[in-house]
Design an enzyme around this catalytic site. Structure first.
Site, PDB file in Angstrom:
ATOM      1  N   GLU A 202      25.622  96.292  10.446  1.00 27.39           N
ATOM      2  CA  GLU A 202      25.471  94.866  10.116  1.00 27.39           C
ATOM      3  C   GLU A 202      25.603  94.540   8.635  1.00 27.39           C
ATOM      4  OE1 GLU A 202      21.921  93.245  11.833  1.00 27.39           O
ATOM      5  OE2 GLU A 202      22.702  93.380  13.856  1.00 27.39           O
ATOM      6  N   GLU A 385      24.023  96.989  19.868  1.00 25.70           N
ATOM      7  CA  GLU A 385      22.638  96.502  19.940  1.00 25.70           C
ATOM      8  C   GLU A 385      22.601  95.208  20.737  1.00 25.70           C
ATOM      9  OE1 GLU A 385      20.433  95.891  16.292  1.00 25.70           O
ATOM     10  OE2 GLU A 385      21.221  97.749  15.427  1.00 25.70           O
TER      11      GLU A 385
HETATM   12  C1  FCB Z   1      19.310  93.945  14.043  1.00 25.98           C
HETATM   13  C2  FCB Z   1      19.094  95.247  13.275  1.00 25.98           C
HETATM   14  C3  FCB Z   1      18.126  96.210  13.935  1.00 25.98           C
HETATM   15  C4  FCB Z   1      16.946  95.484  14.565  1.00 25.98           C
HETATM   16  C5  FCB Z   1      17.405  94.344  15.445  1.00 25.98           C
HETATM   17  C6  FCB Z   1      16.295  93.612  16.145  1.00 25.98           C
HETATM   18  O1  FCB Z   1      19.738  92.948  13.149  1.00 25.98           O
HETATM   19  O2  FCB Z   1      20.344  95.935  13.152  1.00 25.98           O
HETATM   20  O3  FCB Z   1      17.741  97.141  12.983  1.00 25.98           O
HETATM   21  O4  FCB Z   1      16.054  95.087  13.623  1.00 25.98           O
HETATM   22  O5  FCB Z   1      18.149  93.411  14.656  1.00 25.98           O
END
Ligand code: FCB
Length: 481
Positions: A202, A385
């Protein structure tokens, strides 16, 4: 404040591709009961996994020669993190690693995305390795492979060595070179057992929240720091990919981006324009350099002072797979108090929310995947994610009997499947997260884990979602045979 705490408050979006309106509204409704794990029809070989990151789970910040990271520094300033919390212990993974690997394997999950801690491997951010740090990741990789779990290793999940921050961190071009060196040396030491390399986590979030708003480490503010960090992260990513190749890494090489459709908070023209600018800086400024070596027109002039000749060719790297982190759309309003006169605003849609104020909009996953496929045609994408949080203090029983989390995952999987049917080349899905862990500036407040971690005893207790998600992975595994 967690970035997505703002999302309650955020259309036009990335590339004006297919509208989502054609999708049946029933898909937007939560499942009343956990759906049958065998009812999801993903193709053979589709990877189901879980994600974590080093700083959020390991703890042991002062053990075995680890150096400080920018997050240690940030946490130890009491006003920065909710409740003055820190990650000194976090989920205690450094000492519970074999148990955690067993949890993944016993659940039936065959893929694990984790990150290595840069300051644990190279405490001062240079080329001097910490043998005990390497020994830990040696043991982790061996444990995963012994249990039949495929490692997906993220190199940089926001935990820059503080020693590099002292020299300017990501506002300095030299940090990009240091990342490449870190990638090269780590690959030489661990590469024989890493089938999947992910360079960044990210870039957009790290650059904006950490270097413009100051809500994340290193706590810098302003547009100049934002764009300097953004460019050096993009450059570092490109250099690290080249370094991994030069190291002879046998694994596939990719990276992870936070990709969220951006929409205006209201029909007003100025909100629409703000959303376009923000989209250029959030999605465009990460994906365009990676795939095309250029910055979106709307921000190119602002970023130009940081760009040198030759950078375009370094940033544009062929990758084997692009990880997409998706939680929800971002709602953006015109706001002259912030850089680009754009900031998080109201959500124009009546979405349901989960803890932390994050709207549940699974159709946004369809939207972003089809857009990315259309514009960039990545060789392969996977969802690195996606996940659902409860509040740490919730004693209703819901934390363990977490049907709401199951419903969240199921809804996103359905839209993901639909995006695949529409041509999106997606080969995997990873839930955030394996464990309840340290959620950055929200401390231990939000619990994203499939497995609960007792804050005192560090006992691990799999939630209902862990069993359900594991059953889903197993059902697909069985189809493969
Ligand atoms: C993302 C992050 C991860 C976690 C999630 C909830 O932005 O990559 O580390 O904190 O959010």
């Amino acid at each position: 404040m967690n970035i997505r705490s703002f999302l309650t408050l955020s259309r036009r979006g990335l590339l004006r591709l297919p509208a989502v309106a054609a999708l049946p509204p029933a898909l937007l409704h939560p499942d009343p009961l956990p759906p049958d794990p065998a009812s999801f029809n993903f193709p053979p070989g589709f990877a189901f996994g879980v994600s974590t990151s080093a700083y959020q789970i390991e703890g042991a910040v002062r053990e075995d020669g680890r150096g400080d990271s920018i997050w240690d520094e940030f946490c130890h300033n009491p006003c920065r993190v909710k409740g003055g919390q820190n990650a000194n212990i976090a989920a205690g993974h450094y000492h519970h690693m074999p148990e955690d690997v067993a949890l993944i394997a016993d659940a039936g999950l065959r893929n694990y995305r984790f990150s290595v801690s840069w300051p644990r491997l190279f405490p001062d951010g240079g080329s001097r390795p910490n043998p005990k740090g390497f020994a830990f990741y040696d043991r982790l990789l061996d444990a995963l492979l012994t249990k039949g779990v495929t490692p997906w290793l993220t190199l940089y999940h926001w935990d820059l060595p503080q020693a590099l921050q002292a020299k300017g961190g990501w506002t300095s071009r030299d940090t990009a070179v240091r990342l490449a060196e870190f990638a090269y040396l780590t690959s030489r030491a661990l590469g024989d057992r890493v089938p999947n390399w992910l360079v960044m986590n990210e870039t957009a979030v790290h650059a904006y929240i950490g270097h413009c708003l100051g809500y994340h480490a290193p706590g810098l503010t302003g547009q100049d720091n934002w764009f300097a960090a953004l460019h050096h992260l993009n450059l570092g990513q490109g250099m690290a990919i080249e370094a991994l190749r030069a190291s002879g890494a046998k694994g596939r090489i990719g990276t992870v981006a936070a990709c969220e459709p951006i929409r205006p908070s209201s029909p007003a023209l100025e909100d629409a324009q703000a959303a376009e600018r923000f989209d250029a800086a959030w999605n465009g400024a990460v994906l365009e350099p990676l795939f095309f070596g250029s910055y979106p027109e709307l921000i190119a002039a602002d970023i130009a002072p940081h760009v040198r000749s030759g950078d375009a060719g370094i940033m544009a790297q062929p990758i084997d797979m692009l990880g997409i982190n998706y939680y929800s759309r971002l709602n953006i309003a015109h706001n002259p108090a912030y850089p680009l006169s754009a900031y998080f605003g109201a959500n124009p849609r009546r979405s349901p929310y989960f803890a932390g104020g994050w709207p549940i909009e699974p159709d946004g996953l369809y939207e972003i995947l089809t857009r990315i496929q259309h514009r960039y045609s990545p060789r392969e994408m996977f969802i690195s994610e996606n996940g659902f949080a409860t509040v740490g203090t919730d004693t209703s029983g819901a934390p363990l009997d977490d049907v709401a989390r199951i419903s969240y995952i199921a809804q996103h999987l359905r839209f993901l499947r639909r995006a695949m049917d529409s041509g999106a080349n997606v080969s995997g899905y990873f839930v955030w997260s394996l464990l309840d862990s340290f959620e950055w500036n929200d401390g231990m407040k939000w619990h994203f884990g499939l497995v609960a971690v007792d804050p005192v005893t560090l006992e691990r207790i799999p939630k209902r979602s862990c069993h359900w998600y594991g059953a889903l992975a197993c059902a697909h595994e069985a189809m493969r045979i």
